[in-house]
Scaffold this active site. Structure first.
Site, mmCIF file in Angstrom:
data_model
loop_
_atom_site.group_PDB
_atom_site.id
_atom_site.type_symbol
_atom_site.label_atom_id
_atom_site.label_comp_id
_atom_site.label_asym_id
_atom_site.label_seq_id
_atom_site.Cartn_x
_atom_site.Cartn_y
_atom_site.Cartn_z
ATOM 1 N N TYR A 142 -1.777 -1.583 -6.446
ATOM 2 C CA TYR A 142 -0.483 -1.820 -6.607
ATOM 3 C C TYR A 142 0.025 -3.156 -6.718
ATOM 4 C CZ TYR A 142 4.324 -1.514 -4.453
ATOM 5 O OH TYR A 142 5.629 -1.731 -3.853
ATOM 6 N N ASN A 150 -8.954 3.286 -5.347
ATOM 7 C CA ASN A 150 -7.638 3.736 -4.814
ATOM 8 C C ASN A 150 -6.614 3.194 -6.235
ATOM 9 O OD1 ASN A 150 -5.670 4.613 -3.124
ATOM 10 N ND2 ASN A 150 -5.209 2.583 -2.584
ATOM 11 N N ASP A 179 -17.999 -3.330 -8.059
ATOM 12 C CA ASP A 179 -17.923 -2.679 -6.527
ATOM 13 C C ASP A 179 -18.266 -4.296 -5.993
ATOM 14 O OD1 ASP A 179 -17.934 -1.975 -3.852
ATOM 15 O OD2 ASP A 179 -18.222 -0.100 -4.533
ATOM 16 N N SER A 227 -2.019 -10.508 5.624
ATOM 17 C CA SER A 227 -0.786 -9.739 6.066
ATOM 18 C C SER A 227 -0.333 -10.184 7.458
ATOM 19 C CB SER A 227 -1.510 -8.231 6.419
ATOM 20 O OG SER A 227 -0.646 -7.736 7.269
ATOM 21 N N TYR A 251 -8.315 -2.553 10.451
ATOM 22 C CA TYR A 251 -7.895 -3.122 9.108
ATOM 23 C C TYR A 251 -7.149 -4.552 9.164
ATOM 24 C CZ TYR A 251 -4.243 -4.466 5.550
ATOM 25 O OH TYR A 251 -3.630 -5.285 4.520
ATOM 26 N N LYS A 292 -8.415 -8.547 7.935
ATOM 27 C CA LYS A 292 -7.549 -9.715 7.424
ATOM 28 C C LYS A 292 -7.361 -11.070 8.170
ATOM 29 C CE LYS A 292 -6.096 -7.613 4.096
ATOM 30 N NZ LYS A 292 -6.736 -7.839 2.623
ATOM 31 N N LEU A 318 6.721 3.588 5.042
ATOM 32 C CA LEU A 318 7.995 4.095 5.037
ATOM 33 C C LEU A 318 8.591 4.597 3.678
ATOM 34 C CD1 LEU A 318 10.681 4.849 6.494
ATOM 35 C CD2 LEU A 318 11.400 2.409 6.353
HETATM 36 P P1 NAD Z 1 -4.246 -0.960 -3.359
HETATM 37 O O1 NAD Z 1 -5.274 -0.104 -2.707
HETATM 38 O O2 NAD Z 1 -3.339 -0.499 -4.295
HETATM 39 O O3 NAD Z 1 -5.162 -2.067 -4.159
HETATM 40 C C1 NAD Z 1 -6.418 -2.505 -3.660
HETATM 41 C C2 NAD Z 1 -7.184 -2.209 -4.898
HETATM 42 O O4 NAD Z 1 -8.946 -2.913 -4.460
HETATM 43 C C3 NAD Z 1 -7.556 -0.911 -5.525
HETATM 44 O O5 NAD Z 1 -7.223 -0.674 -6.532
HETATM 45 C C4 NAD Z 1 -9.074 -0.578 -4.958
HETATM 46 O O6 NAD Z 1 -9.510 0.258 -5.715
HETATM 47 C C5 NAD Z 1 -9.813 -1.606 -4.834
HETATM 48 N N1 NAD Z 1 -10.858 -1.931 -4.202
HETATM 49 C C6 NAD Z 1 -11.178 -1.609 -2.657
HETATM 50 N N2 NAD Z 1 -12.351 -1.710 -2.511
HETATM 51 C C7 NAD Z 1 -13.020 -2.160 -3.393
HETATM 52 C C8 NAD Z 1 -14.395 -2.849 -3.689
HETATM 53 N N3 NAD Z 1 -15.283 -2.574 -2.652
HETATM 54 N N4 NAD Z 1 -14.611 -3.340 -4.731
HETATM 55 C C9 NAD Z 1 -13.731 -3.260 -5.872
HETATM 56 N N5 NAD Z 1 -12.393 -2.895 -5.742
HETATM 57 C C10 NAD Z 1 -12.109 -2.349 -4.480
HETATM 58 O O7 NAD Z 1 -3.656 -2.155 -2.157
HETATM 59 P P2 NAD Z 1 -2.475 -2.974 -2.489
HETATM 60 O O8 NAD Z 1 -1.315 -2.662 -1.659
HETATM 61 O O9 NAD Z 1 -2.169 -3.590 -3.903
HETATM 62 O O10 NAD Z 1 -3.012 -4.269 -1.754
HETATM 63 C C11 NAD Z 1 -3.617 -5.315 -2.244
HETATM 64 C C12 NAD Z 1 -4.259 -6.106 -1.069
HETATM 65 O O11 NAD Z 1 -3.225 -6.806 -0.248
HETATM 66 C C13 NAD Z 1 -5.231 -5.572 -0.189
HETATM 67 O O12 NAD Z 1 -6.189 -6.251 0.189
HETATM 68 C C14 NAD Z 1 -4.210 -5.237 0.958
HETATM 69 O O13 NAD Z 1 -4.950 -5.126 2.329
HETATM 70 C C15 NAD Z 1 -3.419 -6.331 0.996
HETATM 71 N N6 NAD Z 1 -2.028 -6.383 1.719
HETATM 72 C C16 NAD Z 1 -1.294 -5.033 1.243
HETATM 73 C C17 NAD Z 1 0.026 -4.626 1.807
HETATM 74 C C18 NAD Z 1 0.780 -3.580 1.529
HETATM 75 O O14 NAD Z 1 1.405 -3.440 2.499
HETATM 76 N N7 NAD Z 1 0.534 -3.101 0.278
HETATM 77 C C19 NAD Z 1 0.382 -5.504 2.866
HETATM 78 C C20 NAD Z 1 -0.410 -6.718 3.367
HETATM 79 C C21 NAD Z 1 -1.573 -6.893 2.511
HETATM 80 N N1 UFG Z 2 8.433 4.474 9.833
HETATM 81 C C1 UFG Z 2 9.161 5.512 10.088
HETATM 82 N N2 UFG Z 2 8.464 6.818 9.631
HETATM 83 C C2 UFG Z 2 7.435 6.537 8.648
HETATM 84 C C3 UFG Z 2 6.729 5.508 8.393
HETATM 85 C C4 UFG Z 2 7.317 4.350 8.883
HETATM 86 O O1 UFG Z 2 9.865 5.670 10.809
HETATM 87 O O2 UFG Z 2 7.088 7.917 8.166
HETATM 88 C C5 UFG Z 2 8.832 3.210 10.427
HETATM 89 C C6 UFG Z 2 7.707 2.577 11.185
HETATM 90 O O3 UFG Z 2 7.800 2.808 12.584
HETATM 91 C C7 UFG Z 2 8.166 1.027 11.142
HETATM 92 C C8 UFG Z 2 8.751 0.808 9.577
HETATM 93 O O4 UFG Z 2 8.980 2.410 9.256
HETATM 94 O O5 UFG Z 2 9.250 0.725 12.064
HETATM 95 C C9 UFG Z 2 7.685 0.252 8.511
HETATM 96 O O6 UFG Z 2 6.514 1.016 8.682
HETATM 97 P P1 UFG Z 2 5.502 1.207 7.606
HETATM 98 O O7 UFG Z 2 4.494 1.790 8.071
HETATM 99 O O8 UFG Z 2 6.198 1.286 6.111
HETATM 100 O O9 UFG Z 2 5.036 -0.601 7.804
HETATM 101 P P2 UFG Z 2 4.334 -1.601 8.937
HETATM 102 O O10 UFG Z 2 5.446 -2.533 8.995
HETATM 103 O O11 UFG Z 2 4.037 -0.636 10.146
HETATM 104 O O12 UFG Z 2 2.891 -1.937 8.611
HETATM 105 C C10 UFG Z 2 2.893 -2.460 7.088
HETATM 106 C C11 UFG Z 2 1.580 -2.172 6.381
HETATM 107 C C12 UFG Z 2 0.501 -3.120 7.133
HETATM 108 C C13 UFG Z 2 0.860 -4.529 7.358
HETATM 109 C C14 UFG Z 2 2.407 -4.743 7.994
HETATM 110 C C15 UFG Z 2 2.657 -6.187 7.787
HETATM 111 O O13 UFG Z 2 1.231 -0.966 6.654
HETATM 112 O O14 UFG Z 2 -0.924 -2.788 6.599
HETATM 113 O O15 UFG Z 2 3.201 -3.955 7.137
HETATM 114 O O16 UFG Z 2 2.514 -6.644 6.554
HETATM 115 F F1 UFG Z 2 -0.125 -5.230 8.130
#
Ligand code: NAD
Ligand code: UFG
Length: 334
Positions: free
Chosen positions: A11, A35, A58, A124, A149, A153, A200
């Site tokens: 993503y 993913n 990988d 994060s 998770y 981080k 959410l």
């Molecule tokens: P995502 O799952 O869409 O992208 C991560 C990618 O890493 C995927 O394409 C997956 O196939 C690949 N991957 C996983 N394990 C692997 C491995 N062993 N070898 C090679 N590829 C591998 O997730 P995203 O939302 O794009 O998040 C990207 C990064 O940002 C992640 O490290 C995630 O933890 C971090 N992050 C995401 C969020 C969020 O809310 N989306 C918030 C904070 C941090």
């Molecule tokens: N929420 C709902 N209903 C749902 C999903 C979420 O009410 O079905 C609420 C949660 O209670 C929260 C808000 O929406 O108040 C946001 O929730 P998210 O699950 O979308 O996000 P979080 O803030 O809980 O967590 C996200 C990522 C984590 C990351 C964090 C900070 O999932 O991996 O943001 O970056 F660590």
């Protein structure tokens, strides 16, 4: 400059590839496609009109990554690859520690071997635990994470800092994301999690396309203006642009630098529901459910440091985040 993007078909990684290519960087991606889908490569290329080199590799199989380093010399690595599902990490901590930590150690060993010692790491806001102050600044101490998770981080931030401390040829930028939502304006790139979404906006999108009947709002008795949880939602394209700015930082210093990437605005769950309904002229049915374990009432960034030191600040407003999310959902989820 040539940048390796790990997890570049995911993503945030895919949007970052687009922004890097738009700015004239050469981009090489590896991903194990756990993913994400290989079609994303074509989508990135059709949006930008530019080519990327893709490798299926990988992180847990170090030798599968070696051809990437044999074939290219990188100016920096942007490291997105990892597993990110909070709930799954509680059920399968070994999988998460193994993939995210062992995988990153393998990556860093190869980077060191091939002489590329600059890394931008996807961290994060979760590393703050229960933050000492809101809005959260980078000066807030790290705290206890509520799930494995989050710990991966937090631990990886420490590991990368220790590596840099032992060898000052390393340069490390730790980016602490708040809540990325939205999608590319083309509707080609976005987030489509497998199964029932935890987050959410992906959940709202499933309700909007009719795949799920209603949204459960987790708690309406928090100490917030409307009682529902407040977060800092940031457009994924803004987040991607933050990485482009971070490339300049990581290639011009030999330090560890940490930045929050958020907007500085807190919106409640009901704000998001209403904004989504208004921006897209839809109704999202919802009902109030009990609080979700581990959730905090309110959590948003002070993004000043990234503005001052990276020259970056988020541009897109909530309406745009909702419109772009919906455009992607209509094309891809229904
Ligand atoms: P995502 O799952 O869409 O992208 C991560 C990618 O890493 C995927 O394409 C997956 O196939 C690949 N991957 C996983 N394990 C692997 C491995 N062993 N070898 C090679 N590829 C591998 O997730 P995203 O939302 O794009 O998040 C990207 C990064 O940002 C992640 O490290 C995630 O933890 C971090 N992050 C995401 C969020 C969020 O809310 N989306 C918030 C904070 C941090
Ligand atoms: N929420 C709902 N209903 C749902 C999903 C979420 O009410 O079905 C609420 C949660 O209670 C929260 C808000 O929406 O108040 C946001 O929730 P998210 O699950 O979308 O996000 P979080 O803030 O809980 O967590 C996200 C990522 C984590 C990351 C964090 C900070 O999932 O991996 O943001 O970056 F660590």
């Amino acid at each position: 400059m040539k940048i390796l993007v790990t997890g570049g078909t995911g993503y945030i990684g895919s949007h970052t590839c687009v922004e890097l290519l738009n700015k004239g960087f050469e981009v090489v991606v590896f991903d194990n496609l756990y993913n994400s889908k290989i079609e994303v490569v074509d989508k990135i290329e059709s949006i930008t009109g530019k080519k990327i080199a893709f490798y299926k590799a990988d992180m847990l199989d170090k030798e599968s990554m070696r051809p990437v380093f044999e074939d290219h010399t990188f100016d920096a690595v942007i490291h997105f690859a990892g597993l990110k599902a909070v709930g799954e990490s509680v059920e399968k901590p070994l999988l998460y520690y193994q993939n995210n930590i062992t995988g990153t150690l393998n990556l860093c060993e190869l980077m060191s071997e091939y002489g590329c010692k600059r890394i931008i790491f996807s961290s994060s806001a979760t590393v703050y635990g229960e933050p000492e102050e809101i809005p959260v600044t980078e000066n807030c101490p790290k705290g206890a994470c509520s799930n494995p998770y989050g710990w991966t981080k937090s631990m990886l931030e420490q590991i990368l800092s220790d590596i840099q401390n032992s060898d000052h040829e390393w340069s490390v930028v730790l980016l602490r994301y708040f809540n990325p939502i939205g999608a590319h304006e083309s509707g080609l790139l976005g987030e489509s999690p497998n199964g029932i979404p935890n987050n959410l906006m992906p959940y709202i999108m499933q309700v909007a396309v009719g795949k799920l009947p209603e949204l459960g709002v987790f708690g309406d008795d928090y100490d917030t203006p409307d009682g529902t949880g407040v977060r800092d939602y940031i457009h994924v394209v803004d987040l991607a642009k933050g990485h482009v700015n971070a490339v300049e930082k990581v290639t011009s210093t030999n330090e560890v630098n940490v930045y929050n990437l958020g907007t500085g605005n807190g919106y409640s769950v009901l704000d998001i529901v209403k904004a989504f309904e208004k921006a897209n002229d839809l109704t999202i049915p919802y009902s109030i459910k009990p609080r979700r374990a581990g959730d905090l009432a309110s959590y948003y960034a002070n993004p000043k440091k990234a503005k001052e030191e990276l020259g970056w600040e988020a541009q897109y407003d909530l309406e745009r985040m909702c419109q772009d999310s919906w455009r992607f959902a209509k094309k891809n989820l229904s």
